[in-house]
Design a protein around this motif. Structure first.
Motif, PDB file in Angstrom:
ATOM      1  N   LEU A 143      -2.281  -4.429   2.891  1.00 29.84           N
ATOM      2  CA  LEU A 143      -3.374  -5.123   2.935  1.00 29.84           C
ATOM      3  C   LEU A 143      -3.816  -5.653   4.480  1.00 29.84           C
ATOM      4  O   LEU A 143      -2.943  -6.570   5.007  1.00 29.84           O
ATOM      5  CB  LEU A 143      -3.435  -6.240   1.903  1.00 29.84           C
ATOM      6  N   ASN A 144      -5.281  -5.449   5.011  1.00 28.11           N
ATOM      7  CA  ASN A 144      -5.627  -6.066   5.936  1.00 28.11           C
ATOM      8  C   ASN A 144      -7.071  -6.249   5.753  1.00 28.11           C
ATOM      9  O   ASN A 144      -7.729  -5.179   6.056  1.00 28.11           O
ATOM     10  CB  ASN A 144      -5.289  -5.322   7.367  1.00 28.11           C
ATOM     11  N   VAL A 145      -7.612  -7.491   5.703  1.00 29.10           N
ATOM     12  CA  VAL A 145      -8.971  -7.691   5.269  1.00 29.10           C
ATOM     13  C   VAL A 145      -9.813  -7.642   6.303  1.00 29.10           C
ATOM     14  O   VAL A 145     -10.797  -6.978   6.253  1.00 29.10           O
ATOM     15  CB  VAL A 145      -9.013  -9.208   4.587  1.00 29.10           C
ATOM     16  N   PHE A 146      -9.415  -7.857   7.658  1.00 31.89           N
ATOM     17  CA  PHE A 146     -10.178  -7.913   8.892  1.00 31.89           C
ATOM     18  C   PHE A 146     -10.276  -6.657   9.499  1.00 31.89           C
ATOM     19  O   PHE A 146     -11.204  -6.253  10.140  1.00 31.89           O
ATOM     20  CB  PHE A 146      -9.399  -8.979   9.839  1.00 31.89           C
ATOM     21  N   GLU A 147      -9.088  -5.726   9.115  1.00 31.95           N
ATOM     22  CA  GLU A 147      -9.324  -4.338   9.392  1.00 31.95           C
ATOM     23  C   GLU A 147      -9.984  -3.207   8.570  1.00 31.95           C
ATOM     24  O   GLU A 147     -10.124  -2.284   8.753  1.00 31.95           O
ATOM     25  CB  GLU A 147      -8.063  -3.888   9.980  1.00 31.95           C
ATOM     26  N   GLY A 148     -10.120  -3.876   7.241  1.00 31.49           N
ATOM     27  CA  GLY A 148     -10.643  -3.120   6.304  1.00 31.49           C
ATOM     28  C   GLY A 148      -9.781  -2.081   5.560  1.00 31.49           C
ATOM     29  O   GLY A 148     -10.284  -0.958   5.314  1.00 31.49           O
ATOM     30  N   LYS A 149      -8.564  -2.527   5.716  1.00 29.35           N
ATOM     31  CA  LYS A 149      -7.455  -1.599   5.246  1.00 29.35           C
ATOM     32  C   LYS A 149      -6.996  -2.185   3.894  1.00 29.35           C
ATOM     33  O   LYS A 149      -6.516  -3.502   3.762  1.00 29.35           O
ATOM     34  CB  LYS A 149      -6.602  -1.540   6.223  1.00 29.35           C
ATOM     35  N   SER A 150      -6.715  -1.202   2.972  1.00 32.80           N
ATOM     36  CA  SER A 150      -6.031  -1.575   1.550  1.00 32.80           C
ATOM     37  C   SER A 150      -5.238  -0.321   1.300  1.00 32.80           C
ATOM     38  O   SER A 150      -5.857   0.860   1.469  1.00 32.80           O
ATOM     39  CB  SER A 150      -6.824  -2.099   0.546  1.00 32.80           C
ATOM     40  N   LEU A 151      -4.031  -0.228   0.796  1.00 32.33           N
ATOM     41  CA  LEU A 151      -3.148   0.794   0.342  1.00 32.33           C
ATOM     42  C   LEU A 151      -2.308   0.218  -0.874  1.00 32.33           C
ATOM     43  O   LEU A 151      -1.404  -0.370  -0.465  1.00 32.33           O
ATOM     44  CB  LEU A 151      -2.463   1.199   1.620  1.00 32.33           C
ATOM     45  N   LEU A 152      -2.808   1.099  -1.994  1.00 35.34           N
ATOM     46  CA  LEU A 152      -1.796   0.747  -3.138  1.00 35.34           C
ATOM     47  C   LEU A 152      -1.219   1.820  -3.428  1.00 35.34           C
ATOM     48  O   LEU A 152      -1.474   3.077  -3.591  1.00 35.34           O
ATOM     49  CB  LEU A 152      -2.569   0.389  -4.469  1.00 35.34           C
ATOM     50  N   LYS A 153       0.346   1.804  -3.279  1.00 38.05           N
ATOM     51  CA  LYS A 153       1.132   2.873  -3.495  1.00 38.05           C
ATOM     52  C   LYS A 153       1.732   3.071  -4.911  1.00 38.05           C
ATOM     53  O   LYS A 153       2.236   2.185  -5.463  1.00 38.05           O
ATOM     54  CB  LYS A 153       2.612   2.745  -2.414  1.00 38.05           C
TER      55      LYS A 153
END
Length: 324
Positions: free
Chosen positions: A219-229
């Motif tokens: 997760l990186n809110v500032f970069e707009g990244k989320s990944l649930l594996k």
């Protein structure tokens, strides 16, 4: 704001201060990705003076303490609280990692909707087949109540009036409680089914909870990244979710407290950047050194030693949630 906006997101923070802390983190993550196209509201029994300075201009929906009940019950009154023609409720323990306009587009035209799928059998806080038979419906939408979509109108009002009318019969209907309280999800689900309202398909790109990422979360809110594996072949895989990788715009952290990683990391970074005007790079460095790295190291050690600990000692009691 005197005029009702067309599109709005809102959350509820009542009772314990932890809910307001989570709501502030959600509001900051929302503002990162929106510039007035969608307005964010906070429904709370706390006044504006309780908010941090960077959020003092947040539109508030004042609530009296206990106005809509306790526990999960306030979410049975979302039709009374929703501030716009098209409103999206988001649980306070969520964070945004992108614009919600695509989510509004996906929901558009539905009076009441959620993200899930239809079920007609199995156990979901009760015997679903028996409940469907009793009420003469073919199925009910199963979903996570971290997000609800509402469009103002008679149908929306009828759905929530029905859900509230079912509350006194909760156990008699056959529903089991959640954390000692009625679970609003099954009541709204049954009410939706009775009024022919449907969920949108679980595509994995709107909202997902940590249940969809048992194999790891990035997760990186500032970069707009989320990944649930949720990888096939991994013993931790959750078979409810078909996708192996999900990238939701809203990540729902469920019952975890604010000191858990990665939620605690993002909350702290948001507070330093927006609450104290730190640059992102400095906030990231400080939080990594003093929170993220120690937290990840501790979690890794616990995971490796847990089998040995359970072999030598009895498993410890589950730590009480700070929400209760």
């Amino acid at each position: 704001m005197t005029d009702s906006p067309k599109y709005a997101a809102f959350t509820i923070a009542v009772g314990k201060p932890i809910y307001l802390e989570m709501a502030c983190a959600l509001a900051r993550s929302f503002r990162l990705w929106h510039r007035g196209d969608i307005v964010f509201f906070l429904a709370t029994d706390a006044g504006a003076c309780a908010l941090p300075k960077d959020l003092r201009d947040l539109p508030l929906i004042p609530l009296a303490p206990g106005q809509y009940g306790r526990g999960f019950t306030p979410k049975l009154f979302l039709d009374k609280i929703a501030p716009a023609d098209h409103s999206m409720f988001i649980d306070a323990d969520c964070l945004c990692v992108g614009s919600l306009q695509p989510a509004f587009n996906a929901f558009f035209g539905r009076s009441v909707s959620v993200i899930g799928r239809e079920i007609s059998a199995g156990d979901w806080f009760g015997d679903i087949a028996a409940i469907c038979s009793r009420f003469g419906i073919r199925s009910m939408p199963r979903f996570n109540g971290g997000v609800y979509y509402l469009e103002r109108g008679d149908t929306c009002s009828r759905v929530y009036e029905t859900a509230r009318s079912l509350l006194p019969r909760y156990e008699e209907i056959g529903f089991a409680k959640l954390r000692g309280s009625p679970n609003e999800e099954v009541l709204v689900s049954l009410a939706m089914a009775l009024h022919t309202q449907k969920a949108i398909t679980e595509s994995g790109d709107v909202m997902k909870s940590l249940l969809a990422g048992p194999c790891g979360v990035e997760l990186n809110v500032f970069e707009g990244k989320s990944l649930l594996k949720n990888y096939k072949g991994d013993s931790r895989r959750n078979p409810w979710y078909e996708q192996e990788e999900l990238r939701p715009r809203i990540v729902h952290f469920l019952g975890g407290d604010i000191d858990e990683y990665p939620y605690g990391q993002e909350v702290r970074r948001l507070e330093l950047v927006y609450g104290r005007n730190w640059p992102v790079w400095l906030a990231t460095f400080i939080v990594s050194v003093y929170f993220s790295w120690p937290s990840k190291t501790s979690d890794t050690i616990k995971r490796l030693l847990r089998p040995l600990y359970h072999k030598l000692f009895e498993p410890r009691r589950v730590k009480a949630s700070p929400r209760l």
